[in-house]
Design a protein around this motif. Structure first.
Motif, short mmCIF file in Angstrom:
data_model
loop_
_atom_site.label_atom_id
_atom_site.label_comp_id
_atom_site.label_asym_id
_atom_site.label_seq_id
_atom_site.Cartn_x
_atom_site.Cartn_y
_atom_site.Cartn_z
N TRP A 35 6.21 -1.68 4.65
CA TRP A 35 6.33 -0.22 4.76
C TRP A 35 7.76 0.23 5.06
N PRO B 249 4.56 6.86 0.23
CA PRO B 249 3.09 6.83 0.20
C PRO B 249 2.50 7.67 -0.93
N ASN C 276 -0.21 6.23 -3.49
CA ASN C 276 -1.54 6.85 -3.59
C ASN C 276 -1.86 7.33 -5.01
N LYS D 113 -1.21 1.65 8.60
CA LYS D 113 0.11 1.19 9.04
C LYS D 113 0.03 0.56 10.42
N ALA E 26 1.81 -2.44 6.38
CA ALA E 26 0.54 -1.71 6.35
C ALA E 26 -0.50 -2.55 5.62
N LYS E 27 -1.74 -2.45 6.08
CA LYS E 27 -2.85 -3.18 5.46
C LYS E 27 -3.48 -2.31 4.38
N ILE E 28 -3.83 -2.96 3.25
CA ILE E 28 -4.57 -2.27 2.19
C ILE E 28 -6.06 -2.39 2.53
N GLN E 29 -6.71 -1.23 2.70
CA GLN E 29 -8.14 -1.23 3.00
C GLN E 29 -8.91 -0.53 1.89
N LYS F 54 -6.92 2.76 0.82
CA LYS F 54 -5.98 3.48 1.69
C LYS F 54 -5.14 2.45 2.43
N THR F 55 -4.08 2.92 3.05
CA THR F 55 -3.22 2.03 3.83
C THR F 55 -3.38 2.32 5.32
N VAL G 276 -1.30 -6.97 2.55
CA VAL G 276 -0.47 -5.99 3.24
C VAL G 276 0.72 -5.61 2.35
N VAL G 277 1.35 -4.50 2.69
CA VAL G 277 2.53 -4.04 1.96
C VAL G 277 3.63 -3.74 2.97
#
Length: 412
Positions: free
Chosen positions: A84, A144, A148, A32, A105-108, A29-30, A81-82
């Protein structure tokens, strides 16, 4: 030879039979970034704010600092991160130690079916599609739903790690070659600037008598040369705002935006009707960026009409020729870019340009200098172009290697 199966996705093709296809949302998930009040100095408990600029640079010149009480907003150098919002939306970057800015946003990861080092090499395929379909009419935003639902080929964890290790090694070798070539390019660019600087201030005769120009950054010039302000021989004609159409019509001109002037052939043009001939350019003209990013940069014009963000250089007498003035742009640009006006969108400083001093030889000598520099800089540019082709070949090799490995077509 290992067994392959159809992935069911055209742009992935066949994958190893034991691999799976999963949507991004099935394993990640991201998160932000948020907007915070910041300070430009560190304080107890503060974090660096990870702006896009600081993530793209090895070491940013300036940082903002912030207090964050949400650990999900904190990154380490192991994170991805991406972007946004804004320019570069959809681009993946390696994080640093700090706090998310509001534009990234961080990719988690949400489970253990994927590791980040493997996902990092899928960014090339993900980015291309995220960048092609952003949302938002003004500032572009990441889509998003597209992220996703993005499908990725997933091998077992051990294989993911082996792939990441292999690509770390192989892409580092390619990046080393690219870095060497880029240093060569910079050396040629430096040589070109040095040559131009020498010739436009000393001329072509190494034995000519010299005098002090009275200007520190010009130094000595030939005794028969003059020093003149820009306003003594030229003026600027700024482009106007017009209603435009995106198709040509009778009597219309292409609008010369900064983008179309920087490209050999722009993908899209706007068209306009202009009844003021001063607003028309040909390929013999020189223009300067008046507003926005790149303010103060000189460009060769094309056939068309000035856009509202640029201005045409028009000579007011015959003491200077444009081909000679073109080679002075390197010295002019540096100073125009360093002192723009305006608190928001930067604008060219017309007073600085009008009072800019230039060393002026006789017309015949100006033409000889322009001819000489045309020839010599063309030779250097050819070397730079050849290096650029090699760099692009290495980049294609790197992309091809990653594509083959992350889709299982090359076994590691």
């Amino acid at each position: 030879m290992r067994e392959m199966k159809d992935s069911g996705i055209d742009w992935i093709g066949k994958i190893p039979a034991h691999w799976e296809i999963k949507r991004f949302k099935a394993f990640a998930k991201t998160i932000k970034g948020k907007s915070y009040d910041t300070l430009n100095e560190p304080f107890d408990g503060s974090y660096k704010v990870l702006s896009v600029e600081c993530l793209r640079q090895d070491e940013a010149q300036f940082y903002d600092y912030v207090f964050v009480d949400d650990e999900n907003q904190i990154c380490t150098s192991n994170d991805i991160v991406v972007i946004w919002d804004g320019a570069g939306v959809g681009e993946f970057l390696k994080a640093k130690d700090g706090a998310l800015s509001s534009t990234i946003a961080k990719i988690q990861l949400t489970n253990k079916s994927v590791i980040l080092p493997y996902l990092w090499y899928w960014r090339y395929k993900v980015e291309y599609r995220l960048k092609s379909i952003p949302t938002g009419m003004g500032i572009p935003h990441l889509n998003p739903t597209l992220l996703n639902n993005f499908k990725i080929a997933i091998p077992p964890i051990e294989e993911q790690q082996a792939i990441a290790n292999y690509l770390d090694e192989k892409t580092a070798e390619i990046d080393k070659q690219i870095s060497l070539l880029e240093r060569q390019q910079k050396a040629y660019e430096k040589l070109k600037r040095s040559l131009i600087s020498q010739v436009v201030t000393r001329g072509l005769n190494p034995n000519v008598p010299l005098k002090d120009s009275g200007i520190d950054w010009i130094g000595e010039i030939p005794t028969h040369w003059e020093v003149k302000r820009f306003k003594a021989f030229a003026k600027t004609i700024k482009g106007k705002s017009y209603d435009t159409l995106n198709e040509p019509f009778d009597g219309s001109y292409k609008v010369l935006s900064v983008e179309c002037l920087r490209q050999d052939e722009a993908q899209f043009y706007d068209y306009v009707f202009v009844d003021d001939e001063n607003q028309i350019c040909t390929s013999n003209d020189i223009v300067v960026i008046w507003d926005g990013a790149g303010v103060g940069e000189f460009l060769k014009a094309k056939d068309g009409a000035l856009s509202s963000t640029i201005a045409k250089i028009q000579l007011t007498n015959k003491s200077v020729i444009l081909p000679y003035l073109w080679y002075w742009r390197y010295k002019v640009e540096y100073r125009l870019k360093s002192i723009p006006t305006g608190m928001g969108i930067p604008h060219l400083n017309p007073t600085l340009l009008n009072n800019f001093k230039i060393a002026i030889p006789p017309i015949e000598e100006q033409q000889a200098i322009a001819n000489y520099l045309d020839e010599k800089t063309a030779e250097i540019d050819e070397q730079i172009s050849n290096i650029d082709k090699k760099i692009n070949a290495y980049k294609r090799l790197k992309q091809s290697l990653i594509d083959e490995v992350v889709t299982g077509k090359r076994k590691v």
